[in-house]
Each structure stands twice: as C-alpha cells, then as structure tokens.
Design a protein around this motif. Structure first.
Motif, short mmCIF file in Angstrom:
data_model
loop_
_atom_site.label_atom_id
_atom_site.label_comp_id
_atom_site.label_asym_id
_atom_site.label_seq_id
_atom_site.Cartn_x
_atom_site.Cartn_y
_atom_site.Cartn_z
N GLN A 1 -13.99 -2.75 21.36
CA GLN A 1 -14.66 -3.56 21.41
C GLN A 1 -16.08 -3.92 20.25
OE1 GLN A 1 -17.27 -1.63 24.10
NE2 GLN A 1 -15.48 -1.82 25.98
N LEU A 2 -15.21 -2.97 18.93
CA LEU A 2 -16.13 -2.98 18.26
C LEU A 2 -15.04 -4.29 17.17
CD1 LEU A 2 -16.35 0.43 16.96
CD2 LEU A 2 -18.52 -1.13 17.87
N LEU A 3 -16.40 -4.83 15.90
CA LEU A 3 -15.60 -6.02 15.39
C LEU A 3 -14.88 -5.51 13.78
CD1 LEU A 3 -18.94 -8.14 15.16
CD2 LEU A 3 -16.90 -8.81 16.33
N ASP A 4 -13.55 -6.62 13.50
CA ASP A 4 -12.98 -6.28 12.72
C ASP A 4 -13.30 -5.99 11.26
OD1 ASP A 4 -10.77 -5.29 14.67
OD2 ASP A 4 -9.91 -7.49 14.28
N VAL A 5 -13.08 -5.48 10.34
CA VAL A 5 -13.75 -5.24 8.79
C VAL A 5 -13.02 -6.57 8.30
CG1 VAL A 5 -14.26 -3.90 7.05
CG2 VAL A 5 -14.56 -3.11 8.93
N THR A 6 -13.18 -7.96 7.62
CA THR A 6 -12.86 -8.49 6.69
C THR A 6 -12.73 -8.18 6.13
OG1 THR A 6 -14.57 -9.55 6.69
CG2 THR A 6 -13.21 -9.98 8.98
N PRO A 7 -11.57 -8.70 4.66
CA PRO A 7 -11.85 -8.28 3.49
C PRO A 7 -13.09 -8.95 2.80
CG PRO A 7 -9.68 -9.01 3.91
CD PRO A 7 -10.35 -9.41 4.79
N GLY A 8 -13.47 -9.81 3.12
CA GLY A 8 -15.29 -10.26 2.99
C GLY A 8 -16.12 -9.41 3.18
N HIS A 9 -15.92 -8.57 3.87
CA HIS A 9 -16.98 -7.65 4.22
C HIS A 9 -17.53 -6.82 3.20
CE1 HIS A 9 -19.37 -4.09 6.65
NE2 HIS A 9 -18.87 -5.75 7.90
N TRP A 10 -18.51 -6.24 2.70
CA TRP A 10 -19.79 -5.39 1.92
C TRP A 10 -18.54 -4.19 2.20
CZ3 TRP A 10 -21.63 -0.80 2.12
CH2 TRP A 10 -21.92 -0.49 3.83
N ALA A 11 -18.42 -3.97 3.13
CA ALA A 11 -18.40 -2.42 3.46
C ALA A 11 -16.64 -2.35 2.66
CB ALA A 11 -17.88 -2.07 5.22
N LEU B 1 -24.63 6.62 -3.43
CA LEU B 1 -25.63 6.06 -2.56
C LEU B 1 -24.58 5.26 -1.50
CD1 LEU B 1 -28.15 4.05 -5.24
CD2 LEU B 1 -28.45 6.57 -3.27
N VAL B 2 -23.42 4.34 -1.73
CA VAL B 2 -22.55 3.20 -1.02
C VAL B 2 -21.78 4.39 -0.69
CG1 VAL B 2 -20.49 2.22 -1.19
CG2 VAL B 2 -22.38 1.81 -3.20
N ILE B 3 -21.17 5.76 -0.51
CA ILE B 3 -21.17 6.48 0.79
C ILE B 3 -21.85 7.13 1.91
CG2 ILE B 3 -19.99 8.78 0.75
CD1 ILE B 3 -18.82 8.34 -2.03
N GLU B 4 -23.18 7.01 1.27
CA GLU B 4 -24.20 7.72 2.10
C GLU B 4 -24.51 6.38 3.16
OE1 GLU B 4 -28.19 8.25 0.05
OE2 GLU B 4 -26.66 10.38 0.18
N ARG B 5 -24.31 5.49 2.58
CA ARG B 5 -24.47 3.98 3.82
C ARG B 5 -23.19 3.42 4.40
NH1 ARG B 5 -25.00 -2.79 1.38
NH2 ARG B 5 -25.56 -3.44 3.57
N LEU B 6 -21.47 3.84 3.92
CA LEU B 6 -20.87 3.85 5.24
C LEU B 6 -20.54 4.56 5.89
CD1 LEU B 6 -18.33 2.74 1.22
CD2 LEU B 6 -18.83 1.79 3.44
N GLN B 7 -21.34 5.68 5.06
CA GLN B 7 -21.26 6.98 6.67
C GLN B 7 -22.28 6.48 7.74
OE1 GLN B 7 -21.83 10.32 3.51
NE2 GLN B 7 -21.96 11.19 5.30
N ALA B 8 -23.61 5.85 7.41
CA ALA B 8 -24.63 5.53 8.08
C ALA B 8 -23.46 4.12 9.16
CB ALA B 8 -25.85 4.55 7.56
#
Length: 568
Positions: free
Chosen positions: A88-98, A160-167
């Motif tokens: 039910q979750l949205l896909d992660v596109t190549p343009g997504h920040w993550a 910092l990027v990893i912490e944001r991705l974890q959240a």
C-alpha cells in the motif's frame, strides 16, 4: 576542530547503537532450500527425519516442522500489528531524495555487492520494501565499518543522511528485521533437527488390493491343467527406505532397507511367471535391499560398486518410457538376467553417444565360487540419441550359472519355464544375448518404446542332471519383443497412462527334445498413475496373458490391482 571531532564521535556512538538494534546481519546462515533430487544430497529441502521425546515437549518436533514448511511465517511478538502493508506504500522513484541519498552511500561505501557495478540496476522505480532492503544492507555495512577500529569512519554529512533515511523508512526496516529474525529461527531449528548433514532419507510406502481371474493354473506344453486358479482379493503393502550419503557432493552411497508382504502373483499362484508383478515380499521382515557406492568418472561418466543387489538399468538407459506394474513390462529381458553384486561403468562419449559395461553376480560372497566360478553376467551397451525425439541402444550380454534354478535364471524370471531353464534347473547353462531397444517421442506427452531380444543358450553340462534327455553342448534359441506407450497428463497434470503389448520370452528351438514352446503367449497391460497430491498416487491397472506358458491349452490369466503409493 576539536568541537567537530567531539560531535562526530558522539554522533557515531549514537548511530552505532541504533544500528545494533535495527540492523541484524543478513544471511548469517546459508539455508539450502532446493528440492530433494537425485543429484542433490542436502536434506534441508524436504521434511527431515526427526525424533522427539513426548514427555519433554508439549508440541512435537514434527508438528513444529510442519508449521515451518506450511502456511505463512508466524507473527513475532515484537512486530507491531499496525504496520502498513508494503503493497500500500508508494514506490521510490529515481528522482526521490531518498533514492539519490542511498545511491550516494552505495557508491561511497560499496554496501551492495549483488548487482553489477554494486549499484542500482537501471532507473526504474523501487518499492519502499525493496528500497528498505538496500538501506538495511548499507546500515549493516556501515555498522561493521564503525566496529572495525580502523579509523575509517563515515563522514558527518553521511551520518545525518542515514539518520534521516532511518526515520523515513523505520516501518519497512522493522518489517525486514522481523522477517530476518524469523528466517534465522527457522534455519536454526531445521539445522538442529535434521536427520544428517550428509545423508538424505527418501522412501515410499505402497498398499494395494490385488486379485487374479481365470479358470485354471497354467502348465507347460504337453501337460493338461486341472488345478483351479484361486481368485481371492488380497490386501498387502511394502515400504522402501533409501539412505543416500555423499562425501564429496558428487558421489553417493546408498543403503536401502525394504519390508513387505506383497505376493508377486507368479508361478506359485497362477502357474506361470508371465503374470508376475513388481512387488516386495520379505515376510514383513526388514532386509537390506541394495548397497552400492557411485562416483563420477571424469566429467561425463559414472562408476558404481555394489556388494549387494545392483542392476544395470539404474545407470544404463532402458529406453522404456512406461511405468509398468509387471515384471515383463518393466524392461527388456536382456537387462533382467543381469543382477547382483559387482560393478557398473557408463560413459557419455559425446552428447549423443554413450556406452557402458557391467559385471554382476549372485555368488560374490560364496567362498567356493566368488566372482568367476559361480553365476555371473557381463552386460555391455552402446546408446545413441541422434535427436531429442529418438534414441536407441544395442546391448550384448553373456550369462553363466552352474545351477540356474537356485540363482538368477537365463531370462530373469520372465517368459515360460522352458525359456528360463531350457536345459533344466540343475544343468550348468550359459547364454549369449542380444537386445535392441528404442524410444520415440511423438509429442511431449506421447512417447513410444519397444524392444526385441534374442538369447542363444548352451548346456555347459549334460541335461541328464535335470532328468532330461540331452547332451552337453545342446543349444536353444529364445526370442522376446514388446511395444510400449506412455501418455502424460491424461485427465490431470502429472498423470501417467502406460500400455505394454508383447511376447514374453519363448523357446523357438531346442536341441533337448520336448522343451520347445509350441504356441505363442501375448501380454497386454494397461495402468494409470493418478496424482492425488505431489506425493500421493493411486494406481489402478490390469494385465492379461493369453496362452500362458506359450500353451494354447491354458485359458487366459488376468491380474488386476489398485495401489496407493506414498512417497517422502
């Protein structure tokens, strides 16, 4: 500068603690989940043989294994039931920040090694669950980097990027963690309860109703039958257990145990071996069925050494597509007189041409006869398959027995009494035999087969020892032929319809007077293998023999059965 180092150290410590909680090591144990096959000797793909103590366990080990192998994995206590389904979750596109952030981490820390270039494949969108799997791999890699004490710490910006991705992907990471824990629990349980890391147990159990129909028992030519044929229905069964052990992964040591009480409905019941079925009768005692060791000969060959009960068609192709219920329909008689202990070699010279030779004897363990003074058979074969649809083989065999009545006889208990013992049961007999077998695939579901065999038998002693009027050196000629057909998926996928039509071994000439077969018997057989499941089969079938014992004075004999087979 000092403040930066302090901040970096604190952040690393905090991140290390988070990683230890959220990111277990992936794939610590390699579970071989391949199905059990002849070439595979790992028993982790099937249901292991286990034992348990019912007094010390509330739930039996077998019940636990059944839960592991059937249905969805159990839900762990620490898995939040409110987790959103990943579908039910949205896909992660190549343009997504993550997407871009994780791609940068992968390129910098080489934390995904399963894809070419250690990077994402293409620019397609990823599901959040796929993305979390890649993120989890990077978290594990970076955690190992922090624990390695080699001062190769991640940069502060990367932390910092990893912490944001974890959240952002906390839900998916938690789901992956739960699934990994579940897999590790299943692997640990199976490894702790498997039968053996090097031995696979396979087996089957068969139960059947069998009966014969006819007026009288069969007798040899020149005799008139007066004994009534019993037509009572019987219920019997048999069990076969195969223990396959490998020492190198390419060899196989097989130890087979058998037990059963199934009558073969041969001469003792019908007066002729022409009605003989493929059965096991040990009086319900457990016996060693066969023992052999098989190993590769280069990259294209195989060698088998067997002190007990081996046979060439375990390695030689018999070019018979059917699954027969009878002894006659199972294979050409030229293979049936080769049985016992000894050795077999078979080699594929090319993809189309192969050949082999075997030496088997019933007298290996007899100190007065051994390998060469007792009963033995040398069998050689050249097989040729010019196309995927057609193949054939030419086979030659030499047979000798000092007393064929107490060992494997000249036609392997197929055909008439005269064919099995052309010079009597006590006369030393040899034979040179020739066979031609073929298979033709009309379609993927319809396959034809057939054979013709010829035996030139010779009396190596005077037939008078068997009470017959003859001379040493007397000769006899024995012929046999058959046509077979196999039809798959009739009525249900994986079903098999088998048909056999042929002439059991018949003596057409004999220097010993009175031991020729005057008439001709014909064998008709039809059986159907119906799969209830992939491991349970119901097999109804029947056969009829006209002019049994090649004697037109004998009425036809019918044998019918319905068998249930369980394999594991």
């Amino acid at each position: 500068m000092k403040n930066l180092n302090l901040s970096f150290s604190l952040t690393s410590a905090i991140l290390g603690g988070n990683l230890l909680i959220l990111s277990p090591v992936i794939g610590q144990t390699n579970l071989n989940s391949n199905p059990i096959e002849e070439a595979s000797l790992s028993n982790s793909g099937g249901l292991p043989l286990v034992t348990y103590n019912p007094e010390s366990e509330e739930e039996t080990t077998i019940e636990k294994i059944e839960k592991l192998y059937s249905g969805p994995p159990p839900v762990l206590d620490d898995l939040d039931e409110t987790i959103t389904n990943v579908n039910q979750l949205l896909d992660v596109t190549p343009g997504h920040w993550a997407y871009q952030a994780l791609q940068s981490l992968i390129e910098k820390y080489r934390c995904i090694s399963g894809s070419p270039g250690r990077n994402f494949n293409g620019n397609r969108a990823m599901t959040r669950y796929e993305f979390a799997a890649g993120l989890n791999a990077c978290l594990t890699s970076i955690r190992r980097l922090i624990e390695s004490f080699n001062n190769q710490f991640p940069q502060k910006e990367d932390l910092l990027v990893i912490e944001r991705l974890q959240a952002e992907f906390a839900t998916e990471l938690k789901n992956i963690t739960a699934k990994i824990d579940n897999v590790e629990q299943r692997v640990a349980f199976i490894e702790g309860h498997q039968f053996s890391p090097t031995t696979v147990l396979r087996g089957s159990a068969n139960f059947g109703l069998i009966s014969t129909f006819g007026d009288r028992k069969a007798v040899s030519p020149g005799i008139r039958s007066r004994e009534k044929l019993d037509d009572e229905v019987t219920l019997s069964g048999a069990v076969v257990l195969n223990f396959d052990t490998s020492f190198t992964g390419k060899d196989r040591l097989r130890t087979q145990l058998v037990a059963g009480n199934t009558n073969n409905f041969g001469r003792g019941v019908t007066g002729t071996e022409m009605s003989r079925l493929l059965t096991i009768n040990t009086g319900n005692n457990i016996r060693l069925g066969t023992l052999f060791y098989q190993f590769p000969l280069g990259k294209r060959g195989v060698i088998a050494i067997a002190p007990i009960a081996d046979f060439p068609t375990r390695i030689f192709p018999a070019f018979n597509p059917v699954s027969s219920i009878s002894n006659f329909g199972a294979e050409s008689p030229i293979y049936s007189f080769a049985f016992g202990g000894g050795g077999v070699i078979y080699y594929n010279f090319t993809d189309k041409l192969a050949g082999g030779i075997s030496y088997l004897s019933d007298s290996l363990s007899n100190v007065s006869e051994g390998l060469f003074k007792g009963q033995y058979t040398v069998l050689s074969q050249i097989s040729y398959t010019p196309t995927e649809q057609f193949g054939f083989a030419f086979t030659y065999g030499h047979y000798y027995a000092p007393e064929p009545g107490i060992t494997n006889n000249i036609t392997g208990s197929k055909g008439s009494v005269f064919g099995q013992f052309p010079f009597g049961t006590s006369t030393a007999t040899s034979s040179n035999a020739f066979g031609l077998q073929f298979t033709y695939k009309i379609s993927p579901k319809l396959i034809l087969g057939g054979w013709v065999s010829y035996f030139n038998a010779k009396a190596e002693a005077s037939p008078s020892v068997s009470g017959l009027n003859g001379f040493r050196g007397a000769q006899a000629e024995i012929w046999s032929w058959a046509l077979t057909a196999f039809l798959a998926d009739l009525g249900k996928t994986s079903s098999q319809l088998s048909f056999v039509f042929g002439m059991p071994p018949r003596v057409i000439s004999n220097d010993v007077f009175g031991r020729e077969d005057r008439d001709t018997s014909l064998h008709f057989e039809l059986s159907y293998r119906y799969p209830v499941t992939d491991r349970i089969f119901i097999i109804p079938g029947f056969l009829v023999v006209t002019n049994p014992e090649h004697n037109a004075a004998n009425p036809p004999i019918w044998v019918g059965l319905i068998r249930t087979s369980f394999s594991f």
